[in-house]
Design a protein around this motif. Structure first.
Motif, short mmCIF file in Angstrom:
data_model
loop_
_atom_site.label_atom_id
_atom_site.label_comp_id
_atom_site.label_asym_id
_atom_site.label_seq_id
_atom_site.Cartn_x
_atom_site.Cartn_y
_atom_site.Cartn_z
N SER A 263 0.87 -1.18 0.02
CA SER A 263 -0.05 0.12 -0.03
C SER A 263 1.09 1.21 -0.11
CB SER A 263 -0.76 -0.14 1.27
OG SER A 263 -1.75 -1.11 1.33
N THR B 49 -7.21 1.72 -6.28
CA THR B 49 -6.10 1.93 -6.65
C THR B 49 -6.08 1.71 -8.30
OG1 THR B 49 -5.27 1.07 -4.57
CG2 THR B 49 -3.69 0.45 -6.64
N ASP C 295 -5.46 -2.89 -2.33
CA ASP C 295 -4.36 -2.14 -2.96
C ASP C 295 -3.62 -3.05 -3.87
OD1 ASP C 295 -5.66 -0.23 -1.81
OD2 ASP C 295 -4.34 0.73 -0.61
#
Ligand code: RBF
Length: 158
Positions: free
Chosen positions: A9, A46, A146
């Protein structure tokens, strides 16, 4: 712990390929929805952060993690995707069911990757308790959603 040392992340945004021409399928399990919803949110935001268009991110839900195999397979057969992501959360209970589901999904997704034409990204949280799942779906260990999005973009480029 591997996860603590590998929190994608926080990654270098410049090293990820542009996803604006890519199309993604996401299959998400309804079991432990608080967790899988957070994983989904992370994955979608994302993908979009890297250029994927909203209309090129197709989301399907399945009842539980075991159905992720079927859902992913159908998306692969459907064609038109550069990568498929599965998202689920299995939390250990008092029966061996946890092990059967985790093993089944892991084997099923591995098999798809070995036999089909497009990558299927494995976003199955397998935790001992709810807190561990929260830590990995937007908590202190980042959001595995993510990471799956980044992996999907990289594998689509591959
Ligand atoms: N699905 C999940 O996604 N996460 C779980 O933690 C989970 N635990 C289960 C525990 C038991 C005892 C059973 C019977 C099912 C569980 N499932 C879970 C649902 C499973 O993935 C699948 O949807 C059902 O078994 C129907 O095929």
């Amino acid at each position: 712990m591997a996860t603590a040392l590998h929190n994608l992340s926080e990654y270098d945004i410049n090293k990820i390929p542009d996803a604006s021409n890519m199309c993604f399928g996401i299959v998400v399990a309804e079991w432990n929805q608080e967790i899988t919803g957070a994983l989904l949110q992370g994955a979608v935001s994302t993908l979009q952060k890297h250029g994927a268009l909203e209309e090129n991110i197709h989301i399907k839900t399945v009842p539980g993690s075991f159905e992720l195999i079927y859902g992913a397979h159908q998306m692969v057969l459907n064609g038109g995707y550069d990568a498929v992501i599965i998202l689920g959360s299995v939390i250990r209970g008092e029966t061996p069911h946890f092990d059967y589901i985790c093993e089944g999904v892991t084997y099923g997704i591995a098999r798809l990757n070995a036999t089909q034409e497009i990558p299927v990204i494995y976003g199955l949280l397998t935790t001992n308790d709810l807190q561990q799942a929260k830590d990995r779906s937007g908590g202190k260990l980042g959001n595995k959603g993510d990471e799956c999005a980044i992996d999907a973009i990289k594998m689509a480029k591959f």
